[in-house]
Design a protein around this motif. Structure first.
Motif, PDB file in Angstrom:
ATOM      1  N   PRO A 328     -15.624 -15.798 -13.686  1.00  0.00           N
ATOM      2  CA  PRO A 328     -14.665 -16.712 -13.056  1.00  0.00           C
ATOM      3  C   PRO A 328     -13.284 -16.104 -12.852  1.00  0.00           C
ATOM      4  O   PRO A 328     -12.854 -15.231 -13.603  1.00  0.00           O
ATOM      5  CB  PRO A 328     -14.604 -17.876 -14.053  1.00  0.00           C
ATOM      6  N   ASP A 329     -12.612 -16.635 -11.827  1.00  0.00           N
ATOM      7  CA  ASP A 329     -11.287 -16.158 -11.427  1.00  0.00           C
ATOM      8  C   ASP A 329     -10.284 -16.016 -12.569  1.00  0.00           C
ATOM      9  O   ASP A 329      -9.591 -15.000 -12.664  1.00  0.00           O
ATOM     10  CB  ASP A 329     -10.704 -17.074 -10.325  1.00  0.00           C
ATOM     11  N   ILE A 330     -10.196 -17.041 -13.447  1.00  0.00           N
ATOM     12  CA  ILE A 330      -9.121 -17.013 -14.444  1.00  0.00           C
ATOM     13  C   ILE A 330      -9.318 -15.913 -15.482  1.00  0.00           C
ATOM     14  O   ILE A 330      -8.402 -15.599 -16.230  1.00  0.00           O
ATOM     15  CB  ILE A 330      -8.889 -18.395 -15.122  1.00  0.00           C
ATOM     16  N   LEU A 331     -10.512 -15.318 -15.501  1.00  0.00           N
ATOM     17  CA  LEU A 331     -10.702 -14.108 -16.309  1.00  0.00           C
ATOM     18  C   LEU A 331     -10.696 -12.875 -15.396  1.00  0.00           C
ATOM     19  O   LEU A 331      -9.945 -11.925 -15.616  1.00  0.00           O
ATOM     20  CB  LEU A 331     -12.034 -14.195 -17.074  1.00  0.00           C
ATOM     21  N   ALA A 332     -11.490 -12.917 -14.332  1.00  0.00           N
ATOM     22  CA  ALA A 332     -11.721 -11.708 -13.518  1.00  0.00           C
ATOM     23  C   ALA A 332     -10.441 -11.143 -12.910  1.00  0.00           C
ATOM     24  O   ALA A 332     -10.243  -9.926 -12.869  1.00  0.00           O
ATOM     25  CB  ALA A 332     -12.730 -12.013 -12.408  1.00  0.00           C
ATOM     26  N   ASN A 333      -9.543 -12.029 -12.404  1.00  0.00           N
ATOM     27  CA  ASN A 333      -8.364 -11.477 -11.714  1.00  0.00           C
ATOM     28  C   ASN A 333      -7.095 -11.551 -12.562  1.00  0.00           C
ATOM     29  O   ASN A 333      -5.990 -11.422 -12.036  1.00  0.00           O
ATOM     30  CB  ASN A 333      -8.187 -12.130 -10.330  1.00  0.00           C
ATOM     31  N   SER A 334      -7.267 -11.694 -13.888  1.00  0.00           N
ATOM     32  CA  SER A 334      -6.080 -11.846 -14.744  1.00  0.00           C
ATOM     33  C   SER A 334      -5.336 -10.523 -14.974  1.00  0.00           C
ATOM     34  O   SER A 334      -4.275 -10.501 -15.604  1.00  0.00           O
ATOM     35  CB  SER A 334      -6.473 -12.466 -16.094  1.00  0.00           C
ATOM     36  N   GLY A 335      -5.860  -9.419 -14.445  1.00  0.00           N
ATOM     37  CA  GLY A 335      -5.175  -8.127 -14.613  1.00  0.00           C
ATOM     38  C   GLY A 335      -3.825  -8.090 -13.907  1.00  0.00           C
ATOM     39  O   GLY A 335      -2.897  -7.410 -14.365  1.00  0.00           O
ATOM     40  N   GLY A 336      -3.707  -8.833 -12.807  1.00  0.00           N
ATOM     41  CA  GLY A 336      -2.430  -8.829 -12.058  1.00  0.00           C
ATOM     42  C   GLY A 336      -1.316  -9.427 -12.892  1.00  0.00           C
ATOM     43  O   GLY A 336      -0.257  -8.809 -13.097  1.00  0.00           O
ATOM     44  N   VAL A 337      -1.569 -10.619 -13.417  1.00  0.00           N
ATOM     45  CA  VAL A 337      -0.505 -11.275 -14.191  1.00  0.00           C
ATOM     46  C   VAL A 337      -0.295 -10.556 -15.530  1.00  0.00           C
ATOM     47  O   VAL A 337       0.816 -10.558 -16.071  1.00  0.00           O
ATOM     48  CB  VAL A 337      -0.789 -12.792 -14.366  1.00  0.00           C
ATOM     49  N   THR A 338      -1.328  -9.898 -16.030  1.00  0.00           N
ATOM     50  CA  THR A 338      -1.162  -9.159 -17.288  1.00  0.00           C
ATOM     51  C   THR A 338      -0.182  -7.995 -17.098  1.00  0.00           C
ATOM     52  O   THR A 338       0.731  -7.791 -17.910  1.00  0.00           O
ATOM     53  CB  THR A 338      -2.534  -8.671 -17.809  1.00  0.00           C
ATOM     54  N   VAL A 339      -0.353  -7.253 -15.986  1.00  0.00           N
ATOM     55  CA  VAL A 339       0.602  -6.147 -15.765  1.00  0.00           C
ATOM     56  C   VAL A 339       1.971  -6.693 -15.329  1.00  0.00           C
ATOM     57  O   VAL A 339       3.004  -6.088 -15.610  1.00  0.00           O
ATOM     58  CB  VAL A 339       0.022  -5.088 -14.797  1.00  0.00           C
ATOM     59  N   SER A 340       1.999  -7.889 -14.719  1.00  0.00           N
ATOM     60  CA  SER A 340       3.291  -8.542 -14.474  1.00  0.00           C
ATOM     61  C   SER A 340       4.008  -8.789 -15.808  1.00  0.00           C
ATOM     62  O   SER A 340       5.223  -8.618 -15.924  1.00  0.00           O
ATOM     63  CB  SER A 340       3.093  -9.879 -13.757  1.00  0.00           C
ATOM     64  N   TYR A 341       3.226  -9.210 -16.795  1.00  0.00           N
ATOM     65  CA  TYR A 341       3.800  -9.412 -18.141  1.00  0.00           C
ATOM     66  C   TYR A 341       4.361  -8.089 -18.679  1.00  0.00           C
ATOM     67  O   TYR A 341       5.488  -8.035 -19.179  1.00  0.00           O
ATOM     68  CB  TYR A 341       2.727  -9.989 -19.066  1.00  0.00           C
ATOM     69  N   PHE A 342       3.600  -6.984 -18.505  1.00  0.00           N
ATOM     70  CA  PHE A 342       4.112  -5.680 -18.964  1.00  0.00           C
ATOM     71  C   PHE A 342       5.414  -5.332 -18.219  1.00  0.00           C
ATOM     72  O   PHE A 342       6.340  -4.772 -18.794  1.00  0.00           O
ATOM     73  CB  PHE A 342       3.082  -4.560 -18.721  1.00  0.00           C
ATOM     74  N   GLU A 343       5.461  -5.653 -16.938  1.00  0.00           N
ATOM     75  CA  GLU A 343       6.674  -5.356 -16.142  1.00  0.00           C
ATOM     76  C   GLU A 343       7.870  -6.141 -16.698  1.00  0.00           C
ATOM     77  O   GLU A 343       8.972  -5.603 -16.875  1.00  0.00           O
ATOM     78  CB  GLU A 343       6.421  -5.720 -14.677  1.00  0.00           C
ATOM     79  N   TRP A 344       7.652  -7.416 -16.974  1.00  0.00           N
ATOM     80  CA  TRP A 344       8.708  -8.298 -17.508  1.00  0.00           C
ATOM     81  C   TRP A 344       9.198  -7.766 -18.864  1.00  0.00           C
ATOM     82  O   TRP A 344      10.397  -7.683 -19.123  1.00  0.00           O
ATOM     83  CB  TRP A 344       8.085  -9.690 -17.620  1.00  0.00           C
ATOM     84  N   VAL A 345       8.253  -7.348 -19.729  1.00  0.00           N
ATOM     85  CA  VAL A 345       8.601  -6.781 -21.036  1.00  0.00           C
ATOM     86  C   VAL A 345       9.441  -5.513 -20.844  1.00  0.00           C
ATOM     87  O   VAL A 345      10.484  -5.327 -21.490  1.00  0.00           O
ATOM     88  CB  VAL A 345       7.315  -6.455 -21.846  1.00  0.00           C
TER      89      VAL A 345
END
Ligand SMILES: NC(=O)C1=CN([C@@H]2O[C@H](COP(=O)(O)OP(=O)(O)OC[C@H]3O[C@@H](n4cnc5c(N)ncnc54)[C@H](O)[C@@H]3O)[C@@H](O)[C@H]2O)C=CC1
Ligand SMILES: O=C(O)CCC(=O)C(=O)O
Length: 407
Positions: A328-345
């Motif tokens: 499902p989408d909320i797992l499969a495409n969560s890499g984008g927001v995860t690296v957004s989190y790294f960017e914010w950090v």
């Protein structure tokens, strides 16, 4: 069923499996804030035109709200609401300290010049600048937007609040964007797919892949599959599709589509076809809808939802009955927001990471996300979609109760 009804139905099913009380269920479903703004800009020919922009801030129990900005003619309040809600569950599945939001403008970006797009983005930012912020709501790119859009948003926001690189993610690297963010959603899709295939004693290199949608997510996914030995046998975008059962040379295809702006320009060189579903493949869906009329013809064993809400619920049911495994989408495409989190950090720390560190951390998050979802599937005896929903909803529910917000 529209996107909001479908998303809310999945949420309610998860709430039932988790045994949430009805007041908590209701408070988790209702969005925190819905913003609608008129964005009027002069066109290049001097005429005035107005577009409607939205930002729905769904939930902030686990941290600042987070989610992309979409430019597309079909952007409407229901869809943005559904996508904002999905972001709440997605950030919780990824276990990053965010809530969920989504925004968009109902426009056809391909029909606007660069300067018109810049004016539109700046006016939209002027209208919402007081309601977003590094610790309140952090936008990012989505369909029809990119790192340049984020650079304009950052610049416009900074005129009001001082230089604030962490107010948006998905920025150009020269403005504090993270190494690896551009590829992150496609790379995350690859890592999640590897985890799924491993479970079925398969690997990327032995599989044939069909990729629907060849924008940011689809093209990166195709490239990474190719680099990892997978065989990409068909690719489609809005203008058409190409197939080659011996395997498409993805780097050459990418070169052509970048130069010619899409697949259609390849007509005559490679066979152009209607989207076909007859291969036994892993199918990556990074477009808008996998409709019920297509579901019957699909022979893929696995469908990876690289897009948000690509599968209509009626199609979902047909595919499940056929035994197709859907990541499902909320797992499969969560890499984008995860690296957004790294960017914010990185922006908050004022310290940038090497790309290798970004990619390694991403792999850890995606692999853990898959493992956590599988545990929920076992606990609740459910499929991967419900495993992901119960995981996300449970984490948000716990934070809500701990903060004393449930009543
Ligand atoms: N860009 C990102 O980091 C993330 C994107 N997503 C989701 O992934 C999906 C794709 O996003 P992007 O790749 O960023 O958008 P994009 O705008 O870069 O690409 C969209 C692609 O889909 C194609 N397309 C549209 N309608 C189609 C149709 N009917 N048939 C075949 N192809 C069609 C377009 O031609 C284009 O190739 C969206 O649902 C988005 O919300 C999810 C997580 C993060
Ligand atoms: O990178 C982000 O913050 C949001 C990405 C997004 O909109 C999504 O995951 O659907």
């Amino acid at each position: 069923m529209n996107a909001l009804a479908a998303t809310s139905r999945n949420f309610k099913q998860a709430a039932r499996l988790l045994g949430l009380d009805s007041k908590l269920e209701k408070s988790l479903l209702i969005p925190f804030r819905e913003i609608k703004v008129e964005c009027t800009i002069p066109k290049d020919d001097g005429s005035l035109v107005s577009y409607v922009g939205f930002r729905v801030q769904h939930d902030n129990a686990r941290g600042p709200m987070k989610g992309g900005i979409r430019y597309h003619p079909e952007v409407d309040p229901d869809e943005v609401n559904a996508l904002a809600q999905l972001m709440t569950w997605k950030t919780a599945v990824a276990n990053i300290p965010y809530g969920g939001a989504k925004g968009g403008i109902g426009c056809a970006p391909g029909e606007l010049s660069i300067s018109e797009l810049e004016r539109l983005t700046r006016v939209f930012t002027q209208k919402i600048h007081d309601l977003i912020g590094t610790h309140t709501d952090v936008p990012a790119p989505d369909m029809g937007t990119n790192s340049q859009t984020m650079a304009w948003m950052l610049d416009e926001y900074s005129k009001f609040h001082g230089y604030s690189p962490a107010v948006v993610t998905g920025k150009p690297v020269d403005l504090g964007g993270s190494q690896g963010r551009d590829a992150a959603t496609g790379r995350g899709v690859l890592f999640a797919t590897e985890a799924l295939l491993r479970e079925h004693r398969k690997s990327i290199s032995g599989q044939r892949f069909v990729i629907q949608g060849f924008g940011n997510v689809g093209s990166w996914a195709a490239q990474l599959i190719y680099e990892n030995g997978g065989k990409v046998v068909a690719v489609s975008d809005i203008s058409g599709a190409i197939k080659n059962s011996k395997g498409i040379d993805v780097p050459s295809l990418l070169k052509h589509t970048i130069e010619k702006r899409g697949l259609k320009a390849l007509m005559g060189q490679i066979q152009l076809m209607q989207i076909q579903y007859w291969w036994k493949t892993v199918m990556f869906s990074s477009l808008r809808h996998l409709a019920v009329e297509n579901a019957n013809g699909i022979r893929a064993k696995f469908i990876i939802e690289a897009a948000n809400h690509p599968t209509d619920p009626e199609a979902d049911e047909i595919l499940s009955k056929k035994g197709v495994v859907i990541l499902p989408d909320i797992l499969a495409n969560s890499g984008g927001v995860t690296v957004s989190y790294f960017e914010w950090v990185q922006n908050i720390q004022g310290f940038m990471w090497e790309e290798e560190k970004v990619n390694n951390e991403l792999k850890t998050y995606m692999t853990n996300g898959f493992k956590d979802v599988k545990e929920m599937c076992q606990t609740h005896n459910c499929d991967l979609r419900m495993g992901a929903f119960t995981l996300g909803v449970n984490r948000v529910a716990r934070a809500t109760v701990l903060r004393g917000w449930e009543a």
